[in-house]
Structures are given as C-alpha cells and as structure tokens.
Write a protein that holds these residues in place. Sequence first.
Motif, short mmCIF file in Angstrom:
data_model
loop_
_atom_site.label_atom_id
_atom_site.label_comp_id
_atom_site.label_asym_id
_atom_site.label_seq_id
_atom_site.Cartn_x
_atom_site.Cartn_y
_atom_site.Cartn_z
N ARG A 1 0.85 -1.18 0.00
CA ARG A 1 0.00 0.00 0.00
C ARG A 1 0.89 1.24 0.00
O ARG A 1 1.70 1.43 0.90
CB ARG A 1 -0.91 0.01 1.22
CG ARG A 1 -1.96 1.11 1.18
CD ARG A 1 -2.63 1.26 2.52
NE ARG A 1 -3.86 2.05 2.45
CZ ARG A 1 -4.32 2.79 3.45
NH1 ARG A 1 -3.68 2.82 4.60
NH2 ARG A 1 -5.45 3.46 3.31
N TRP B 1 -1.49 8.22 -9.51
CA TRP B 1 -0.23 7.48 -9.40
C TRP B 1 0.25 7.13 -10.82
O TRP B 1 -0.54 6.65 -11.64
CB TRP B 1 -0.41 6.20 -8.60
CG TRP B 1 -0.62 6.43 -7.14
CD1 TRP B 1 -1.82 6.49 -6.49
CD2 TRP B 1 0.39 6.63 -6.15
NE1 TRP B 1 -1.62 6.73 -5.15
CE2 TRP B 1 -0.26 6.81 -4.91
CE3 TRP B 1 1.78 6.68 -6.17
CZ2 TRP B 1 0.42 7.04 -3.72
CZ3 TRP B 1 2.47 6.90 -5.00
CH2 TRP B 1 1.79 7.07 -3.79
N ALA C 1 -3.21 4.92 -12.00
CA ALA C 1 -4.59 5.17 -11.58
C ALA C 1 -4.74 6.63 -11.22
O ALA C 1 -3.75 7.30 -10.87
CB ALA C 1 -4.94 4.30 -10.37
N THR D 1 -12.84 7.23 -10.27
CA THR D 1 -11.54 6.59 -10.50
C THR D 1 -11.36 6.11 -11.93
O THR D 1 -12.34 5.86 -12.66
CB THR D 1 -11.34 5.40 -9.55
OG1 THR D 1 -12.38 4.44 -9.77
CG2 THR D 1 -11.38 5.85 -8.10
N TYR E 1 -8.28 3.58 -14.21
CA TYR E 1 -7.11 2.73 -14.04
C TYR E 1 -6.46 2.40 -15.38
O TYR E 1 -7.13 2.29 -16.41
CB TYR E 1 -7.50 1.41 -13.37
CG TYR E 1 -7.98 1.56 -11.96
CD1 TYR E 1 -9.33 1.76 -11.68
CD2 TYR E 1 -7.09 1.54 -10.89
CE1 TYR E 1 -9.78 1.92 -10.38
CE2 TYR E 1 -7.52 1.69 -9.59
CZ TYR E 1 -8.87 1.88 -9.34
OH TYR E 1 -9.30 2.05 -8.04
N PHE F 1 -5.33 -3.28 -8.51
CA PHE F 1 -4.98 -2.07 -7.75
C PHE F 1 -6.24 -1.27 -7.45
O PHE F 1 -7.18 -1.25 -8.25
CB PHE F 1 -4.03 -1.20 -8.55
CG PHE F 1 -2.65 -1.76 -8.75
CD1 PHE F 1 -2.33 -3.07 -8.42
CD2 PHE F 1 -1.64 -0.95 -9.27
CE1 PHE F 1 -1.06 -3.58 -8.60
CE2 PHE F 1 -0.34 -1.43 -9.45
CZ PHE F 1 -0.06 -2.75 -9.13
N ILE G 1 -7.24 2.70 -6.06
CA ILE G 1 -6.85 4.04 -5.63
C ILE G 1 -7.97 4.61 -4.76
O ILE G 1 -9.15 4.41 -5.03
CB ILE G 1 -6.55 4.96 -6.84
CG1 ILE G 1 -5.92 6.27 -6.39
CG2 ILE G 1 -7.80 5.18 -7.69
CD1 ILE G 1 -5.38 7.13 -7.55
N LEU H 1 -2.69 3.95 -2.76
CA LEU H 1 -2.75 2.96 -3.83
C LEU H 1 -2.56 1.58 -3.19
O LEU H 1 -1.45 1.26 -2.74
CB LEU H 1 -1.68 3.21 -4.89
CG LEU H 1 -1.75 2.28 -6.10
CD1 LEU H 1 -3.02 2.59 -6.93
CD2 LEU H 1 -0.52 2.42 -6.98
N MET I 1 -2.13 -2.17 -3.75
CA MET I 1 -1.68 -3.01 -4.84
C MET I 1 -1.70 -4.47 -4.40
O MET I 1 -0.98 -4.83 -3.47
CB MET I 1 -0.26 -2.61 -5.27
CG MET I 1 -0.13 -1.14 -5.63
SD MET I 1 1.51 -0.70 -6.25
CE MET I 1 2.49 -0.94 -4.77
N TYR J 1 7.28 4.41 -8.44
CA TYR J 1 5.91 4.92 -8.45
C TYR J 1 5.91 6.38 -7.99
O TYR J 1 6.49 6.71 -6.95
CB TYR J 1 5.03 4.07 -7.54
CG TYR J 1 4.67 2.74 -8.16
CD1 TYR J 1 5.63 1.75 -8.35
CD2 TYR J 1 3.37 2.48 -8.59
CE1 TYR J 1 5.32 0.54 -8.95
CE2 TYR J 1 3.04 1.27 -9.19
CZ TYR J 1 4.02 0.30 -9.36
OH TYR J 1 3.71 -0.89 -9.96
N CYS K 1 3.64 9.92 -7.23
CA CYS K 1 2.37 10.57 -6.93
C CYS K 1 2.28 11.87 -7.73
O CYS K 1 3.29 12.57 -7.91
CB CYS K 1 2.31 10.86 -5.44
SG CYS K 1 0.86 11.74 -4.88
#
Length: 120
Positions: free
Chosen positions: A19, A36, A49, A57, A59, A67, A69, A80, A82, A93, A95
């Motif tokens: 996470r 993300w 996402a 949302t 993706y 995943f 979000i 996020l 995962m 990753y 943000c």
Amino acid sequence: QVQLVESGGGLVQPGGSLRLSCAASGSIFRVNRMAWYRQAPGKERELVARISSDGITDYGESVKGRFTISRDNAKNTVYLQMNSLNPEDTAVYYCNALILTATLASTTNWGQGTQVTVSS
C-alpha cells in the motif's frame, strides 16, 4: 509551496501486496485530481490510476482488478492498494496532484518517487 511525500514502497514477493501513500502539504486551497504513475527502467512513465476530488476513478489496463486508488480529502492524502503483484509491476511509483494553492494558482505537483520491487 506545495509538497507531495510518498511512502510505502519496498520489496515484495510475487502475489503479494503493498500500500502506497502520498500526502500533500503546504499552501493548499484545494486538492483536485490525484494520481499514481510509474516508470520502469527503460520505459516511459505510465498512468497507473487517478481519482477525482469527488472519488471518480480510472485505471491503467494492466492494473485493473488488482490495484485500488482511494483518497482522504481531510488529510489531502491519496492511497494505492496493490494486490496480486507481479514482476512487471516493478517500477518507481510517482504521486501526482493538481492543486489550487492558497494564492489560487493552479499547479501540477510530483512526489519524489518510491521504489516498488516484485521479486522472489
């Protein structure tokens, strides 16, 4: 000045979960869309996402169904979750957040990135 601080990356075995969190701080009037992205070695940065301020949302195809979000508007934080990670999810990753500052300037902001490695 706005900052995005990410946390939660690390090493996980295939099939495992992680996470990620990203908190926005600074001179903020409103945080709009949060997202993300990820970038694997030798590849372009791609959308993982995104989530609107009212929770809608979207993706990337490769992560749909695995995943999730979410966001906490009171904390200006995006998460996020995962699950079912595989080696192809290995990447840095990032943000991303669209933020209206206290001076009503519309800004695009990036975190510093957090490494996620999926390996046995």
